[in-house]
Write a protein that holds these residues in place. Structure first.
Motif, short mmCIF file in Angstrom:
data_model
loop_
_atom_site.label_atom_id
_atom_site.label_comp_id
_atom_site.label_asym_id
_atom_site.label_seq_id
_atom_site.Cartn_x
_atom_site.Cartn_y
_atom_site.Cartn_z
N GLU A 41 25.51 -18.94 9.41
CA GLU A 41 24.74 -17.66 10.13
C GLU A 41 25.28 -16.33 10.60
N HIS A 42 26.34 -16.82 11.35
CA HIS A 42 27.33 -15.74 11.61
C HIS A 42 27.70 -14.72 10.64
N TYR A 92 26.31 -14.05 7.93
CA TYR A 92 25.40 -13.30 7.26
C TYR A 92 24.77 -12.14 8.31
N VAL A 93 24.81 -12.55 9.58
CA VAL A 93 24.67 -11.75 10.69
C VAL A 93 25.46 -10.49 10.34
N GLU A 151 19.89 -22.23 20.46
CA GLU A 151 20.95 -22.76 19.64
C GLU A 151 22.25 -21.72 19.42
N PRO A 152 23.47 -21.75 19.42
CA PRO A 152 24.07 -20.87 19.18
C PRO A 152 24.37 -20.79 17.44
N LEU A 153 24.68 -19.78 16.76
CA LEU A 153 24.48 -19.68 15.54
C LEU A 153 25.66 -20.51 14.63
N SER A 154 25.37 -20.86 13.75
CA SER A 154 26.57 -21.51 12.83
C SER A 154 27.31 -20.60 12.13
N THR A 213 24.23 -16.28 20.10
CA THR A 213 22.96 -17.25 20.18
C THR A 213 21.58 -16.51 20.10
N ILE A 214 20.72 -17.26 19.48
CA ILE A 214 19.51 -16.64 19.16
C ILE A 214 18.64 -17.74 19.76
N SER A 247 34.26 -13.60 7.73
CA SER A 247 33.37 -12.70 8.69
C SER A 247 34.25 -11.88 9.40
#
Lengths: 367, 286, 397
Positions: free
Chosen positions: A184-185, A187-188, A178-181, A174-175, A38
């Protein structure tokens, strides 16, 4: 005159392969490596921001990290001051969050400012440099000194910036609740990175991009044709600054931390190195360079104590000496030359025609 | 008032030090368009040579000045012949090559001699005391050396055949080549001279600053500020801008944070070059 | 020319392959090792920079940590298991430290990490240590902070360095004190604490100045000191500024005899750089000096000097890293499980005999009760201990 050479350049192929690799990367490895990747994607975005400026318009900014850092600090301050006065401020007798930081509490506003402020700084700086008749190298020196001064300044203004310690413990994205895992981070970041990449491709292939290239190649002729090179330089500088600011903001949830090292000369030089290693002016080189160098750095330092820095320095030196167009640039030129060779028969074009950095291959075969 | 006066006098010796540390950078940058990122490491090597000459071998300080100059000049010549030579005309490549070099040199010195400070003694102990204002002898020595270096480099560039050839090469390389100037030799000499000056600077600052592998990074920024203000190829401009920068920063630092003073001075410089792009102290036009 | 091109292709290929191989290898290592490793040894992370400017303090700390680990293993390890150190170098870059701490915790699965030195790198790694419920043993004297529940701080905070120092200064050197410090959290906090103590001790503050971090030009500061005419200078000048400060102090004709500098950051290694002539007569306050006369200290210094011939010096920092590892070993001995919270609670109230003497981890605030000493620099550049506390000094934040 030659016919148009119609094949897909290797740069596009590499881009697609890189994308496929990045999309499938989490399947292959541990979460820790995903998190490192990331960060690597953020560095790729940062490298792209410099490539459209340096590779395309020929403006070598030796202080690109100041835009990255400004973006980062804006978002970091937005997070840090949200729950009252942070420890680094109260330690210096600040009892109330100053008004210019209260504006940042609204996340969209902070994100907007995180791009606008670097853009504004670039604009002001560009206005003073490009509209005066200073030599080209002057741009390098002035950005270099500015980057080191900004680093000193941010270290010094510890009441508001956390000084040399920087601002740490910043929250993940955070979306909803819940904060993103980590995944998920990842792929964002990948999605944002892809958007920036597409934007840069579009920008450099547009008419604007063509004019930029001529700013690099022959400024006076452009002037003669009735264009104002200063305006074009200024706009690409601002755009580049804004993308770097975006990269800086992306860094915050992943690094959870920002400090003067993110804004100064060291980091600015690091991004130059990535571009030099990969090759500049074709976007692919910037991405491959950022990717290779950051991973090499991490893996080398994991395996060799002390000497890893020497290996890295020597590798850098070797690339600069033997592949002045960078790895990808050299590869593209080679592919192009082979193609031209095939068409010309015995006349060899060898190492390029004075064009730079893989530009040859993208020049659409008009020899 | 006393503070103001003593700050101005301090400013002079700070100027001298800035001029000495910046001159090598200016010569290499102004005359050869090479942004030498390893300049700080040349300063560091000069300081380490001084450490070995004075502290380990107990030789006089003057010897160490000479040795520092020669050693770094030699190293500079070597680097020019093997690396820089192949990269002329490419600002980016030379910058990156010298950056890589700076990483390597710094880490090599760290591994060879350890990361900690090395001791270099003060060669001139005494000081003058005029009405409460103290002026150490060594500071006067620094000012004297700075003026001497200025005079020697000016003479070298404007009164010797080498200087004439160098200026010819800077103005028009291919024309100079056609007229029989050995441009390659001139390049090597100039790079060696710039590096040697950095080494000499290292020797001169060693008694009052720390001598350690990362010391060079402290002198690069101010060096580039000086280049920006003084104009590129101008040696006299460098001298003048060192004085202006150091005096204004040192005097302002008596009353505010030194960093704030530096930032203010730099902003003024950026605005000024908008109107005087060749640097403030250059009158020659090409 | 062709050759170059082939070479490029080859180089790219080799780089890509080695990169993947590197990832792959690094990935596999813990899986293969994790099961037997649990039986064979206990992994601990050691995170210090050997490259970049921080290595000036972190190389000796790394050496001392290595020494302690070797000694513990030679003596049979912890519960019969060897300590397996995993060394990482973060290149003096706090941003890189965050990456390395993740690597240590997530990939190498270390039970605790010894390391970081500057506050910047400590603060950078703490969020990751907390998030992953791991343990950091931090061994440097620093400014004091709201203790992280996952960090054990084994060196002094400003109150410990000044608690005995300030009253001693007022009693022995003079009442009028000029405060100087490096302009960052450590310098500013230390000066703030010391000023409060000075007022309590009946002294008088005659001036206060801060210089930017890494500052090397002290003429302005020395001018201001001279105008204020203090008896003593209390200095929290730290890092790369220390050597130039003392050198220029002497150069401008100020002497230790008239106005000694009393520092909380000048140790044996910096004294070497300053030179005995300029350093002699000034004072420093630390929990440990190389000359401390305990059997542990003598053994430590001798072992260090025989093992590491790399031009580094035993200082308070090195001793901190050394006793930090010993504290960690003792906590590992005591804890039943090696998860973060259990290990941290095992530290509380722990005592070890370190080179500086007996020390004790505070049961509540994760900091350590330490010795307090004042050293005067002798003309030969060594410290002479002129004051030692009789009791351990409490870490007050």
């Amino acid at each position: 005159m030659l016919k148009e050479v119609k094949t897909v350049g290797w740069d596009k192929t590499i881009d697609i392969l890189l994308l496929l690799f990045l999309v499938s990367f989490p399947l292959m490895t541990s979460l820790f490596r995903v998190e490192m990747m990331s960060k690597c994607i953020i560095y790729i975005v940062f490298a792209l921001s410099l490539d459209i400026l340096w590779g395309k318009a020929g403006l070598m900014n030796l202080g690109q990290a100041m835009f990255f850092g400004l973006g980062g600090y804006v978002l970091a301050l937005s997070y840090a001051t949200r729950d009252g006065v942070p420890a680094f401020m109260s330690g210096f007798g600040v009892t109330e969050v100053p008004w210019f930081m209260q504006i940042l509490h609204n996340t969209p506003v902070a994100v907007l400012l995180g791009m606008l402020i670097p853009g504004l700084v670039a604009g002001l700086l560009g206005y003073f440099i490009f509209t005066s008749k200073v030599k080209g190298v002057f741009f390098n020196i002035i950005t270099l000194s500015l980057a080191s001064l900004i680093e000193l300044f941010f270290t010094n203004q510890q009441k508001y910036t956390g000084g040399a310690n920087g601002i740490s413990g910043l929250p993940p994205l955070t979306i909803g609740e819940e904060p993103l895992s980590v995944l998920e981070h990842y792929y964002v970041m990948l999605a944002v990175g892809l958007l920036v990449y597409l934007f840069c491709r579009w920008l450099t292939n547009s008419r604007f991009g063509m004019i930029l290239r001529s700013v690099r190649e022959n400024e006076s002729r452009l002037q003669f044709l009735g264009f104002n090179p200063a305006a074009f330089k200024l706009s690409i500088f601002v755009i580049s600054g804004m993308i770097a600011g975006l990269a800086g903001m992306m860094y915050i949830p992943i690094g959870s931390f920002v400090s003067p090292t993110n804004i100064g000369v060291g980091f600015s030089t690091a991004v130059l190195v990535w571009l030099a290693v990969g090759g500049r002016g074709n976007l692919t080189g910037a991405m491959i360079g950022a990717f290779l160098v950051t991973w090499l750095e991490s893996l080398l330092s994991e395996h060799f104590e002390n000497v890893w820095l020497l290996i890295l320095g020597a590798a850098m030196l070797a690339v600069v000496m033997f592949f002045p167009k960078g790895l990808v640039g050299t590869l593209l030129d080679w592919q192009y030359c082979r193609r031209v060779d095939r068409q010309l028969g015995d006349v060899s074009c060898d190492d390029g025609l004075g064009l730079m950095d893989g530009e040859l291959a993208t020049a659409k075969g008009k020899v | 008032m006393e503070l103001l006066i003593s700050q101005s006098i301090n400013g002079l010796s700070v100027s001298a030090m800035l001029f000495i540390t910046a001159l090598g950078l200016v010569i290499i940058f102004g005359l050869m368009d090479v942004v030498n990122m390893a300049h700080g490491e040349f300063i560091m090597i000069g300081a380490y040579v001084t450490y070995f000459v004075t502290t380990v071998f107990h030789a006089p300080f003057v010897v160490s000045m000479l040795m520092a100059f020669l050693a770094t000049a030699l190293l500079g010549a070597l680097i020019e012949l093997t690396l820089i030579r192949r990269l002329y005309g490419k600002v980016a490549e030379t910058l990156l090559a010298t950056f890589a070099l700076s990483i390597i040199l710094q880490q090599l010195v760290r591994m060879a001699f350890g990361p900690e400070d090395k001791f270099v003694g003060m060669p001139l102990e005494g000081r003058f005391n005029v009405g409460g204002i103290v002026i150490p002898h060594y500071n006067l020595f620094l000012i004297f050396v700075a003026v001497a270096i200025l005079a020697v480099t000016l003479a070298l560039f404007y009164k010797t055949p080498y200087g004439m050839q160098l200026r010819a090469v800077t103005k028009n390389r291919s024309m100079a080549q056609c007229l029989g100037v050995n441009t390659a030799r001139i390049d090597t000499l100039t790079f060696a001279c710039g590096s040697g000056l950095a080494g000499l600077a290292g020797a001169l600052i060693a008694p009052v600053k720390s001598v350690m592998p990362s010391m060079g990074s402290y002198y690069i920024v101010d060096g580039f500020l000086t280049v920006v203000l003084g104009g590129f190829a101008s040696i006299a401009g460098t001298a003048a801008s060192s004085v202006v920068i150091s005096e204004s920063v040192t005097v302002m630092a008596g009353y505010m944070s030194e960093i704030t003073a530096k930032v203010l001075v730099f902003l003024v410089i950026i605005v000024l070059i908008r109107f005087k792009p060749e640097g403030l102290f250059t009158t020659e036009k090409r | 020319m062709r050759n170059t091109k082939w070479f490029t292709g080859l180089l790219v290929l080799v780089m890509a392959v080695s990169l993947l191989a590197g990832c792959g290898k690094a990935e596999k290592a813990p899986d293969a090792a994790s099961a037997p490793a649990a039986a064979e040894g206990i992994k601990i992370g050691v995170l210090y920079s050997t490259t970049g400017p921080f290595s000036i303090s972190e190389k000796p700390m790394l050496n001392a940590a290595k020494l302690a680990i070797d000694e513990i293993n030679a003596a049979g390890g912890v519960k019969g298991k060897k300590l397996i150190p995993v060394f990482e170098d973060y290149a003096s870059d706090p941003a890189k430290a965050t990456e390395k701490i993740k690597k240590l915790i997530l990939q190498d699965k270390v039970v605790a990490t010894v390391g970081t030195n500057s506050s910047a790198s400590r603060l950078a790694v703490i969020p990751d240590v907390e998030r992953n419920k791991s343990v950091l043993v931090y061994n440097t004297y620093y400014e004091g902070e709201k203790p992280s529940p996952n960090v054990i701080y084994t060196n002094s905070v400003p109150s410990q360095q000044s608690a005995d120092f300030i009253p001693w200064i007022v009693k022995n050197l003079g009442k009028k004190v000029f405060f100087v410090g490096s302009d960052y959290v450590f310098g500013v906090t230390s000066v703030k604490k010391a000023k409060a103590m000075l007022e309590k001790a009946g002294g008088q503050i005659v001036g206060e100045e801060f210089v930017p971090l890494g500052h090397t030009e002290f003429s302005s500061l020395i001018n201001k000191i001279k105008q204020a005419k203090p008896d003593v200078i209390f200095s929290a000048v730290a890092g790369d500024s220390v050597v130039p400060f003392y050198k220029q102090y002497q150069q401008y004709g100020l002497s230790a005899k008239d106005m000694p500098i009393c520092s909380i950051a000048t140790h044996e290694a910096t004294v070497k750089g300053i030179g005995a002539a300029a350093a002699a007569g000034h004072y420093s306050s630390f929990s440990y000096f190389q000359v401390v006369d305990t059997p542990e200290s003598k053994k430590f210094v001798a072992a260090y000097n025989s093992k590491f011939a790399d031009n580094t010096t035993v200082t308070n920092l090195a001793e901190g890293a050394y006793h930090g590892v010993y504290l960690l070993a003792k906590a590992l001995e005591k804890a039943e499980k090696y998860d973060g919270p259990t290990l941290i609670s095992a530290f509380k109230g722990l005592e070890v005999d370190s080179p500086q003497g007996k020390i004790k981890v505070d049961p509540t605030n994760n900091h350590t009760w330490l010795q307090s000493r004042i050293g005067k620099i002798k003309p030969d550049g060594m410290f002479e201990i002129v004051y030692s506390s009789n009791a351990l000094v409490k870490p007050e934040l």
